[in-house]
Design an enzyme around this catalytic site. Structure first.
Site, PDB file in Angstrom:
ATOM      1  N   GLY A 223     -27.794 -23.354  14.022  1.00 52.20           N
ATOM      2  CA  GLY A 223     -26.519 -24.083  14.578  1.00 52.20           C
ATOM      3  C   GLY A 223     -27.786 -24.902  15.672  1.00 52.20           C
TER       4      GLY A 223
ATOM      5  CB  SER B  88     -31.655 -24.063  10.606  1.00 50.82           C
ATOM      6  OG  SER B  88     -31.283 -25.390  11.074  1.00 50.82           O
ATOM      7  CD1 TRP B  89     -30.177 -21.820  17.160  1.00 48.52           C
ATOM      8  CD2 TRP B  89     -31.170 -23.092  18.238  1.00 48.52           C
ATOM      9  NE1 TRP B  89     -30.121 -21.248  18.383  1.00 48.52           N
ATOM     10  CE2 TRP B  89     -30.961 -22.400  19.095  1.00 48.52           C
ATOM     11  CE3 TRP B  89     -32.168 -24.311  18.391  1.00 48.52           C
ATOM     12  CZ2 TRP B  89     -31.560 -22.334  20.377  1.00 48.52           C
ATOM     13  CZ3 TRP B  89     -32.688 -24.188  19.733  1.00 48.52           C
ATOM     14  CH2 TRP B  89     -32.109 -23.402  20.551  1.00 48.52           C
TER      15      TRP B  89
ATOM     16  CG  ASP C 264     -34.204 -28.787   5.360  1.00 48.84           C
ATOM     17  OD1 ASP C 264     -34.421 -27.698   5.801  1.00 48.84           O
ATOM     18  OD2 ASP C 264     -33.321 -29.705   5.856  1.00 48.84           O
TER      19      ASP C 264
ATOM     20  CG  HIS D 208     -30.909 -27.202   6.327  1.00 50.66           C
ATOM     21  ND1 HIS D 208     -32.383 -27.031   7.054  1.00 50.66           N
ATOM     22  CD2 HIS D 208     -30.175 -26.485   7.230  1.00 50.66           C
ATOM     23  CE1 HIS D 208     -31.846 -26.501   8.248  1.00 50.66           C
ATOM     24  NE2 HIS D 208     -30.750 -26.247   8.257  1.00 50.66           N
TER      25      HIS D 208
END
Ligand SMILES: CNCC(=O)c1nnc(C(C)(C)C)o1
Length: 319
Positions: free
Chosen positions: A46, A113-114, A270, A298
């Site tokens: 996120g 990701s985050w 991605d 991604h």
């Protein structure tokens, strides 16, 4: 169903609880797998995305004590979508509070990701608490990364979805999409806020897989999910992660963690967190094991990515 045959069957937590981490914030967390196993903490993306029950399936439940937690304002943590006292460094402190609450000396850290950003920030802050790092879709919140996904980059590959993303924003404000969305995501008008939150979330969900997956994109239609995901992401991005630009990739920061076993799985296509950042991490941290998946985007749900993540957790289970 799960994303690759190598993934472990879906399981339920043997314990779910909450942890009060400040006067304002309480985190939801859950434990599954082997209560005497090697502890691993799953760091969701996120920010604001929250955990998904399928995230437990990246780990062998006989070997791992699997810890999932929802970061501040995300998922089942409360207050939902709250932006106050919500920064990268609050979350790093929360991970230490959770580790102490669970009486864990050292743990494996897994994030995409985050989740890769926070995992790296946590490891650089507490290297002696990290047994290994398994990271996917490397994201370090540099201005160049945010520009590519939210201003001028991914827009060239997904022009239809980009048209939908810019639709709620007046032409005069489209030169700075993160700022323009900040105004709408924090509007006093509820309907403005939820329309913006869904459009922001849909942009990410419809560009997260090599083959656009309508089932995945549907996630953006949930008011509760979209509100938290969009508001918290935008809050972190407008503050560029509360870090110096490129801080995570600085030699002085990487040198703190170069001794830690690390596997990185990165989709070639991605467009949310492009491969250039994973490659920059590899150049400054040559010891890490980098896998670029030739036919993936991604999401951790891409077949090739899911398989290599499970291979990684199997490899590190006995460290
Ligand atoms: C720029 N945000 C990328 C990210 O962290 C992310 N993308 N999707 C997710 C969820 C899987 C949590 C929805 O997180």
């Amino acid at each position: 169903s799960l994303y690759h045959p190598a993934m472990y069957p879906e399981i339920q937590p043997y314990k779910s609880s909450t942890l009060k981490v400040s006067d304002m914030h309480t985190l939801y967390y859950e434990l599954s797998g082997n209560k005497d196993g090697a502890p691993v903490v799953f760091v969701h993306g996120g920010p604001g995305g929250g955990c998904d029950e399928k995230d437990r399936s990246f780990f062998n439940p006989n070997k791992y004590k699997i810890i999932l937690f929802d970061q501040r304002g995300a998922g089942k943590s409360t207050p939902q979508a709250c932006l106050e006292e919500n920064t990268t460094w609050d979350l790093v402190r929360d991970m230490e509070k959770l580790r102490e609450e669970l009486q864990i000396e050292k743990w494996h850290v897994f994030g995409g990701s985050w989740g890769s950003t926070l995992s790296l920030a946590y490891a650089q802050s507490h290297p002696d608490r990290v047994k290994s790092l398994i990271l996917r879709g490397i994201f370090t919140l540099r201005k160049s990364e945010l520009k590519f996904f939210y201003q001028d980059g991914a827009s060239h590959l997904f022009p239809e979805a980009w048209d939908e993303f810019i639709a709620p924003i007046p032409e005069a404000e489209r030169h700075d999409m993160i700022l323009a969305y900040h105004a709408q995501l924090n509007s006093i008008d509820d309907s403005t806020r939820i329309i913006a939150a869904k459009a922001w979330s849909k942009w990410e969900m419809s560009t997260s897989k090599l083959y656009v997956d309508p089932a995945y994109t549907k996630r953006a239609e949930s008011d509760v999910f979209a509100n938290a995901f969009a508001r918290i992401e935008n809050h972190y991005f407008i503050n560029t992660g509360f870090m110096r630009d490129g801080q995570i990739l600085e030699k002085q920061e990487i040198d703190k963690i170069r001794h830690i076993p690390c596997i990185v799985v990165q989709g070639r296509y991605d467009v949310v967190c492009p491969a250039t950042t994973a490659y920059s991490l590899k150049k400054v941290w040559p010891e890490l094991e980098l896998h670029i998946v030739p036919d993936a985007g991604h999401s951790s749900r891409e077949v090739g990515i899911a398989k290599l993540l499970v291979d990684g957790t199997n490899k590190f289970a006995d460290l």
